[in-house]
Design a protein around this motif. Structure first.
Motif, PDB file in Angstrom:
ATOM      1  N   SER A  43       0.839  -1.204   0.000  1.00 35.92           N
ATOM      2  CA  SER A  43       0.000   0.000   0.000  1.00 35.92           C
ATOM      3  C   SER A  43       0.871   1.250   0.000  1.00 35.92           C
ATOM      4  O   SER A  43       2.056   1.188   0.347  1.00 35.92           O
ATOM      5  CB  SER A  43      -0.912   0.013   1.226  1.00 35.92           C
ATOM      6  N   PRO A  44       0.281   2.393  -0.330  1.00 34.63           N
ATOM      7  CA  PRO A  44       1.045   3.644  -0.254  1.00 34.63           C
ATOM      8  C   PRO A  44       1.581   3.928   1.152  1.00 34.63           C
ATOM      9  O   PRO A  44       2.582   4.618   1.310  1.00 34.63           O
ATOM     10  CB  PRO A  44       0.028   4.713  -0.676  1.00 34.63           C
ATOM     11  N   GLU A  45       0.927   3.355   2.159  1.00 31.65           N
ATOM     12  CA  GLU A  45       1.380   3.541   3.531  1.00 31.65           C
ATOM     13  C   GLU A  45       2.475   2.552   3.919  1.00 31.65           C
ATOM     14  O   GLU A  45       2.993   2.594   5.035  1.00 31.65           O
ATOM     15  CB  GLU A  45       0.195   3.386   4.501  1.00 31.65           C
ATOM     16  N   GLY A  46       2.796   1.633   3.035  1.00 34.02           N
ATOM     17  CA  GLY A  46       3.844   0.661   3.307  1.00 34.02           C
ATOM     18  C   GLY A  46       3.351  -0.653   3.865  1.00 34.02           C
ATOM     19  O   GLY A  46       4.159  -1.491   4.269  1.00 34.02           O
ATOM     20  N   ASP A  47       2.037  -0.862   3.889  1.00 33.83           N
ATOM     21  CA  ASP A  47       1.474  -2.118   4.396  1.00 33.83           C
ATOM     22  C   ASP A  47       1.507  -3.197   3.313  1.00 33.83           C
ATOM     23  O   ASP A  47       1.235  -2.936   2.146  1.00 33.83           O
ATOM     24  CB  ASP A  47       0.024  -1.915   4.850  1.00 33.83           C
ATOM     25  N   TRP A  48       1.819  -4.419   3.729  1.00 24.41           N
ATOM     26  CA  TRP A  48       1.828  -5.565   2.819  1.00 24.41           C
ATOM     27  C   TRP A  48       0.381  -5.956   2.534  1.00 24.41           C
ATOM     28  O   TRP A  48      -0.406  -6.189   3.449  1.00 24.41           O
ATOM     29  CB  TRP A  48       2.578  -6.727   3.468  1.00 24.41           C
ATOM     30  N   LEU A  49       0.013  -5.996   1.246  1.00 20.83           N
ATOM     31  CA  LEU A  49      -1.352  -6.342   0.848  1.00 20.83           C
ATOM     32  C   LEU A  49      -1.451  -7.718   0.217  1.00 20.83           C
ATOM     33  O   LEU A  49      -2.510  -8.324   0.227  1.00 20.83           O
ATOM     34  CB  LEU A  49      -1.904  -5.295  -0.126  1.00 20.83           C
ATOM     35  N   GLY A  50      -0.373  -8.188  -0.348  1.00 15.52           N
ATOM     36  CA  GLY A  50      -0.420  -9.501  -0.987  1.00 15.52           C
ATOM     37  C   GLY A  50       0.841  -9.793  -1.759  1.00 15.52           C
ATOM     38  O   GLY A  50       1.740  -8.954  -1.869  1.00 15.52           O
ATOM     39  N   GLN A  51       0.879 -10.997  -2.269  1.00 19.31           N
ATOM     40  CA  GLN A  51       2.040 -11.464  -3.024  1.00 19.31           C
ATOM     41  C   GLN A  51       1.549 -12.345  -4.160  1.00 19.31           C
ATOM     42  O   GLN A  51       0.619 -13.126  -3.988  1.00 19.31           O
ATOM     43  CB  GLN A  51       2.957 -12.265  -2.105  1.00 19.31           C
ATOM     44  N   PHE A  52       2.171 -12.204  -5.308  1.00 15.40           N
ATOM     45  CA  PHE A  52       1.850 -13.020  -6.467  1.00 15.40           C
ATOM     46  C   PHE A  52       3.080 -13.840  -6.838  1.00 15.40           C
ATOM     47  O   PHE A  52       4.174 -13.298  -6.990  1.00 15.40           O
ATOM     48  CB  PHE A  52       1.442 -12.145  -7.659  1.00 15.40           C
ATOM     49  N   ALA A  53       2.902 -15.127  -6.966  1.00 10.82           N
ATOM     50  CA  ALA A  53       4.007 -16.019  -7.335  1.00 10.82           C
ATOM     51  C   ALA A  53       4.401 -15.800  -8.792  1.00 10.82           C
ATOM     52  O   ALA A  53       3.600 -15.338  -9.612  1.00 10.82           O
ATOM     53  CB  ALA A  53       3.597 -17.469  -7.122  1.00 10.82           C
ATOM     54  N   TYR A  54       5.629 -16.134  -9.105  1.00 18.61           N
ATOM     55  CA  TYR A  54       6.096 -16.068 -10.489  1.00 18.61           C
ATOM     56  C   TYR A  54       5.157 -16.889 -11.364  1.00 18.61           C
ATOM     57  O   TYR A  54       4.790 -18.001 -11.020  1.00 18.61           O
ATOM     58  CB  TYR A  54       7.520 -16.624 -10.589  1.00 18.61           C
TER      59      TYR A  54
END
Length: 69
Positions: A43-54
């Motif tokens: 997020s713009p605030e630096g929070d982790w929102l998710g991850q996408f695998a290769y």
């Protein structure tokens, strides 16, 4: 933007990312970087929102982003 070696290591450690410089005479700069393959959504605030695998299809990533708008 990039940091110094200590800042880069701290950022990689915080995301649990592997990276290593590898000498490679065939590469344009004489080396290559081996690293973890993933796309992180922050997020713009630096929070982790998710991850996408290769290899995650672009349509899946777009659908996730659209759902967040």
């Amino acid at each position: 933007m990039a940091g110094d070696a200590a800042q880069t290591r701290a950022a990689a450690d915080s995301f649990r990312i592997y990276y290593e410089r590898e000498d490679n005479a065939d590469a344009p700069d004489g080396y290559a970087m081996s690293h973890s393959p993933a796309l992180y959504l922050i997020s713009p605030e630096g929070d982790w929102l998710g991850q996408f695998a290769y290899g995650t299809p672009a349509s899946e990533i777009v659908a996730d982003l659209q759902a967040r708008l």
